[in-house]
Design a protein around this motif. Structure first.
Motif, PDB file in Angstrom:
ATOM      1  N   ILE A 271       1.872   0.194 -13.958  1.00  0.00           N
ATOM      2  CA  ILE A 271       1.420  -0.967 -12.902  1.00  0.00           C
ATOM      3  C   ILE A 271      -0.025  -0.607 -12.604  1.00  0.00           C
ATOM      4  O   ILE A 271      -0.567   0.391 -12.728  1.00  0.00           O
ATOM      5  CB  ILE A 271       2.173  -0.363 -11.503  1.00  0.00           C
ATOM      6  N   THR A 272      -0.570  -1.904 -12.304  1.00  0.00           N
ATOM      7  CA  THR A 272      -2.102  -1.574 -11.958  1.00  0.00           C
ATOM      8  C   THR A 272      -2.438  -1.405 -10.632  1.00  0.00           C
ATOM      9  O   THR A 272      -1.782  -1.977  -9.793  1.00  0.00           O
ATOM     10  CB  THR A 272      -2.840  -3.085 -12.514  1.00  0.00           C
ATOM     11  N   ILE A 273      -3.213  -0.560 -10.475  1.00  0.00           N
ATOM     12  CA  ILE A 273      -3.948  -0.136  -8.982  1.00  0.00           C
ATOM     13  C   ILE A 273      -4.938  -1.093  -8.765  1.00  0.00           C
ATOM     14  O   ILE A 273      -5.815  -1.256  -9.414  1.00  0.00           O
ATOM     15  CB  ILE A 273      -4.286   1.416  -8.899  1.00  0.00           C
TER      16      ILE A 273
ATOM     17  N   ILE B 178      -0.957  -1.927  -4.683  1.00  0.00           N
ATOM     18  CA  ILE B 178      -0.321  -2.266  -5.948  1.00  0.00           C
ATOM     19  C   ILE B 178       0.477  -3.600  -5.733  1.00  0.00           C
ATOM     20  O   ILE B 178       0.635  -4.063  -4.565  1.00  0.00           O
ATOM     21  CB  ILE B 178       0.483  -1.074  -6.525  1.00  0.00           C
ATOM     22  N   ASP B 179       0.887  -4.059  -6.994  1.00  0.00           N
ATOM     23  CA  ASP B 179       1.790  -5.397  -6.558  1.00  0.00           C
ATOM     24  C   ASP B 179       3.233  -4.649  -6.102  1.00  0.00           C
ATOM     25  O   ASP B 179       3.540  -3.569  -6.674  1.00  0.00           O
ATOM     26  CB  ASP B 179       2.003  -5.932  -8.090  1.00  0.00           C
ATOM     27  N   GLY B 180       3.759  -5.501  -5.268  1.00  0.00           N
ATOM     28  CA  GLY B 180       4.874  -4.971  -4.317  1.00  0.00           C
ATOM     29  C   GLY B 180       6.145  -4.929  -5.219  1.00  0.00           C
ATOM     30  O   GLY B 180       7.333  -4.431  -4.594  1.00  0.00           O
TER      31      GLY B 180
ATOM     32  N   ILE C 200       1.852   6.281 -11.341  1.00  0.00           N
ATOM     33  CA  ILE C 200       1.838   4.638 -11.238  1.00  0.00           C
ATOM     34  C   ILE C 200       1.451   3.916 -12.549  1.00  0.00           C
ATOM     35  O   ILE C 200       2.032   3.025 -12.904  1.00  0.00           O
ATOM     36  CB  ILE C 200       0.708   4.438 -10.075  1.00  0.00           C
ATOM     37  N   SER C 201       0.476   4.620 -13.290  1.00  0.00           N
ATOM     38  CA  SER C 201       0.069   3.989 -14.654  1.00  0.00           C
ATOM     39  C   SER C 201       1.190   4.150 -15.758  1.00  0.00           C
ATOM     40  O   SER C 201       1.568   3.190 -16.456  1.00  0.00           O
ATOM     41  CB  SER C 201      -1.250   4.808 -15.139  1.00  0.00           C
ATOM     42  N   ASP C 202       1.971   5.176 -15.721  1.00  0.00           N
ATOM     43  CA  ASP C 202       3.152   5.390 -16.457  1.00  0.00           C
ATOM     44  C   ASP C 202       4.175   4.264 -16.221  1.00  0.00           C
ATOM     45  O   ASP C 202       4.949   4.162 -17.183  1.00  0.00           O
ATOM     46  CB  ASP C 202       3.931   6.823 -16.318  1.00  0.00           C
ATOM     47  N   LEU C 203       4.172   3.716 -15.109  1.00  0.00           N
ATOM     48  CA  LEU C 203       5.330   2.642 -14.767  1.00  0.00           C
ATOM     49  C   LEU C 203       4.568   1.468 -15.010  1.00  0.00           C
ATOM     50  O   LEU C 203       5.420   0.453 -15.079  1.00  0.00           O
ATOM     51  CB  LEU C 203       5.689   2.787 -13.311  1.00  0.00           C
TER      52      LEU C 203
ATOM     53  N   LYS D 172       0.804  -1.165   0.095  1.00  0.00           N
ATOM     54  CA  LYS D 172      -0.107  -0.048  -0.035  1.00  0.00           C
ATOM     55  C   LYS D 172       0.967   1.280  -0.049  1.00  0.00           C
ATOM     56  O   LYS D 172       1.880   1.350   0.853  1.00  0.00           O
ATOM     57  CB  LYS D 172      -0.881   0.024   1.200  1.00  0.00           C
ATOM     58  N   VAL D 173       0.783   1.999  -1.046  1.00  0.00           N
ATOM     59  CA  VAL D 173       1.610   3.277  -1.114  1.00  0.00           C
ATOM     60  C   VAL D 173       0.549   4.416  -1.047  1.00  0.00           C
ATOM     61  O   VAL D 173      -0.756   4.618  -1.500  1.00  0.00           O
ATOM     62  CB  VAL D 173       2.115   3.338  -2.414  1.00  0.00           C
ATOM     63  N   SER D 174       0.812   5.383  -0.121  1.00  0.00           N
ATOM     64  CA  SER D 174       0.166   6.495   0.290  1.00  0.00           C
ATOM     65  C   SER D 174       0.858   8.047   0.092  1.00  0.00           C
ATOM     66  O   SER D 174       1.976   7.688   0.542  1.00  0.00           O
ATOM     67  CB  SER D 174      -0.398   6.266   1.555  1.00  0.00           C
ATOM     68  N   ILE D 175      -0.127   8.899  -0.154  1.00  0.00           N
ATOM     69  CA  ILE D 175       0.513  10.030  -0.050  1.00  0.00           C
ATOM     70  C   ILE D 175      -0.188  11.018   0.947  1.00  0.00           C
ATOM     71  O   ILE D 175      -1.659  10.968   1.175  1.00  0.00           O
ATOM     72  CB  ILE D 175       0.441  11.034  -1.579  1.00  0.00           C
TER      73      ILE D 175
END
Length: 418
Positions: free
Chosen positions: A369-371, A385-387, A364-367, A342-345
């Motif tokens: 990676i699916t949320i 997201i996937d770790g 996240i999308s540009d990398l 879990k990544v949080s701002i």
């Protein structure tokens, strides 16, 4: 003269030399005219070593009471050695366990909450000119059972004790010289915060930032404890945690946190009837399972799917509870996932700034990676997201929100969560 509570984590007292350095620092404060109460964690990796030893003795989950008896010995070693180190420098010191200090907790082993502190013995020792050294992470129930407060419990001990004795200041010493915009072990150009609000710090702590424990921040906020996070390896100014913090111009996101202790559980084909979710989550709460993010899909053919996150430690217990509910609730299937993060701002300025969440989703999308799941509040956005690509995500978000600096962070020792 002021009354100061000083908390030192396991990395700060990880060996004899570090213990002596901490003792010198305490004696300097004492000789400057301050009264000092010191809260200490177990040395270095002692707790992990004790846990490993228990696994060699007991196959499965050991009795919780006996684990508390075992784990509290780590802090008892620390306080005795630190007291000796202070005596060797010519100052008076006395060491106490949590229960000798008057710390009472609820009747729960492993992650008890403090219910009361009766610090008469601590205050009497201070009046007699002693540095008082208290074992963190532990307390005692009204029935006389020894308990532990869970990971981060020494922070909680320090702040709660500061509130109880009406200390002028509570200092949390760790291996970095303050609170940073993210984990400085991942982002070497992370931004040190001169001050941060209780609310922002509480969100960051709850979301995985290891520098302070959430309960400690709650105590500080509720009892208006003056709280400073600083390094035990340098004399640099730390970070002030306070009711309201000055916002840096142009900085909306103040911190980025992550939590790798995440399991996702999905319940598929739940009949659309009133009370179904209540049955599920009441049953989970009855066995002390904390549930974080909950997402429910739309209803199809009279049934719905929903997912929730919990800790990795609670995953197996949660699956057992759900299996027992299968007949009563009537769902089709239960699945689970690990290897998630879990990544949080977090930032108080987010509430009045549009597009903050959109930036996070785009990064996240540009990398590629699916949320999987999203949770929001007024001052935070969290994505599951996937770790696998955690460090790439943290670095990209840190840059996207303008948090990078030109200086390198000094980290004095191994990460300390106790």
């Amino acid at each position: 003269m002021s009354l100061i509570v000083m908390k030192f984590g396991g990395s700060s007292v990880g060996d004899a030399e570090r213990m002596k350095r901490v003792a010198r620092r305490i004696v300097e404060r004492k000789q400057a005219g301050h009264s000092c109460v010191v809260v200490v964690s177990a040395m270095g990796d002692t707790t992990d070593e004790l846990i490993d030893l228990s696994k060699q003795i007991y196959d499965g989950a050991p009795p919780a009471r006996e684990m508390d008896m075992l784990l509290t010995t780590g802090e008892q070693v620390s306080v005795a050695l630190l007291s000796m180190a202070i005596h060797s420098l010519g100052e008076k010191a006395v060491s106490y366990t949590g229960w000798q200090s008057g710390i009472f907790t609820e009747e729960l082993h492993g992650k008890a909450r403090i219910t009361d502190i009766q610090p008469h013995r601590v205050l009497n020792a201070i009046e007699q000119g002693n540095v008082v050294i208290v074992a963190g992470f532990q307390g005692m129930t009204e029935s006389g059972e020894i308990t532990t407060l869970g990971r981060g419990g020494s922070d909680t001990t320090a702040v709660a004790l500061a509130a109880a004795i009406k200390a002028d200041l509570c200092e949390i010493y760790t291996d970095v010289d303050g609170v940073y915009s993210t984990d400085p072990r991942i982002v070497k150009v992370a931004r040190k915060l001169n001050e941060i609000s209780y609310d922002e710090m509480l969100e960051l702590a709850n979301l995985g930032a290891a520098v302070l424990h959430p309960r400690a921040v709650e105590y500080a906020k509720n009892y208006n404890v003056t709280l400073v996070v600083r390094s035990s390896f340098t004399n640099n100014e730390g970070t002030n945690v306070k009711e309201e913090a000055v916002m840096e111009q142009g900085i909306v996101v103040r911190g980025i946190a992550y939590d790798k202790n995440v399991a996702r559980i999905s319940i598929l084909g739940v009949p659309e009837k009133p009370g179904q979710l209540a049955k599920v989550f009441t049953s989970l709460a009855d066995v002390q399972i904390d549930v974080d993010i909950i997402v429910q899909s739309g209803v199809t053919n009279g049934s719905a799917d929903f997912s929730f996150t919990t800790t990795l430690e609670d995953k197996a217990k949660a699956l057992d509870v759900l299996e027992q509910l299968r007949g009563e609730v009537g769902f089709r299937e239960v699945t689970s996932e690990v290897n998630l993060v879990k990544v949080s701002i977090v930032g108080a300025g987010m509430v009045s700034t549009p597009g903050v969440a959109a930036t996070m989703f785009k990064v996240i999308s540009d990398l590629g990676i699916t949320i999987s799941m999203v949770s929001t509040s007024e001052i935070k956005v969290s994505c599951v997201i996937d770790g696998t690509h955690l460090q790439d995500v943290i670095r990209a978000l840190h840059t996207a929100y303008g948090l990078d600096t030109t200086s390198q962070v000094f980290v004095g020792g191994p990460q300390d969560r106790r």
